[in-house]
Structure formats: C-alpha cells, structure tokens
Write a protein that holds these residues in place. Structure first.
Motif: not given
Length: 128
Positions: A106-128
C-alpha cells in the motif's frame, strides 16, 4: 534518466522504490522492493493527459504484480472538471487497493502517485 522515489516506514526503514521505466507510447513505472527487485509494474494508457479539448475522464494506471500478472489495484488521476482544469494547477489522484493488502505494498502504491505526477503531469519550468 530514471526518477526514483524511496518509500520508508519510520527512521530509515526502507520499504522500496518506485521508478519510471523505459516506454515509447504508454507510460510504464516499476515498483521495487528494498533490494531493488521489481515486484510490480504500473501501466498507463495511450493518452494519459487530460484536457478540456476532449480527453476528459479519469486516467487509470493498473498496478500489476510481476510474475503472476495479478492486479494489486489502480492508481488513477481524477478528472477535476473543465473549470478546475483551466484555472488551477491542482491534481487529484485516487489509489484503490484491497483492504487486506500488505501495508508495504500500500505504501509503495501511494509513493507511485508522486512519480506518476512528476513524470507525466507536472510541467517543467524553464527557469529552474
């Protein structure tokens, strides 16, 4: 380049990792135990992105156990609706698994949310 998310229980008690795997069209992620052995795979659909132009609805990522192909559960990005999608950057996820599932899984599945969000849904800011 792989992005790893380590999941821990308490002070330094490593449960495992979640990482993106190589994929061409459909996103794929691996769930690994503390010894870096792949124990499950998270498989995305062909169009994981949501937008008001027609790709609405929840996006499901089934979690499949390595070796047996049994489904542990599902990680889903929940469609927030057109207004929230247009005017906010907030994302909602749902993690579904059996109540009697091993707490480490269960904990590993919850941790997967962060990876999925960062890899697919978060837009990379060109200033960083």
């Amino acid at each position: 380049c792989n992005y790893y998310n380590a999941s821990e229980a308490g002070q330094g008690n490593l449960l495992g990792y979640v990482s993106n795997l190589f994929f061409c069209c459909k996103p794929k992620f691996g769930i690994f135990d503390a010894q870096m052995q792949k124990v499950a795979e998270i498989r995305g659909g062909c169009c994981p992105i949501q937008c008001v132009c027609g790709c609405t609805g929840d996006r499901d990522f089934p979690v499949i156990e390595s070796g047996t192909e049994a489904q542990w559960g599902t990680v889903s990005k929940v469609w927030p609706g057109a207004l929230k999608d247009c005017f906010t950057k907030a994302d909602n996820f749902r993690v579904a698994f059996p109540a009697n599932m091993d707490p480490k899984k269960k904990a590993l599945m919850l941790g997967s949310v962060f990876v999925i969000d960062m890899m697919i849904y978060e837009q990379q800011n060109n200033n960083n």
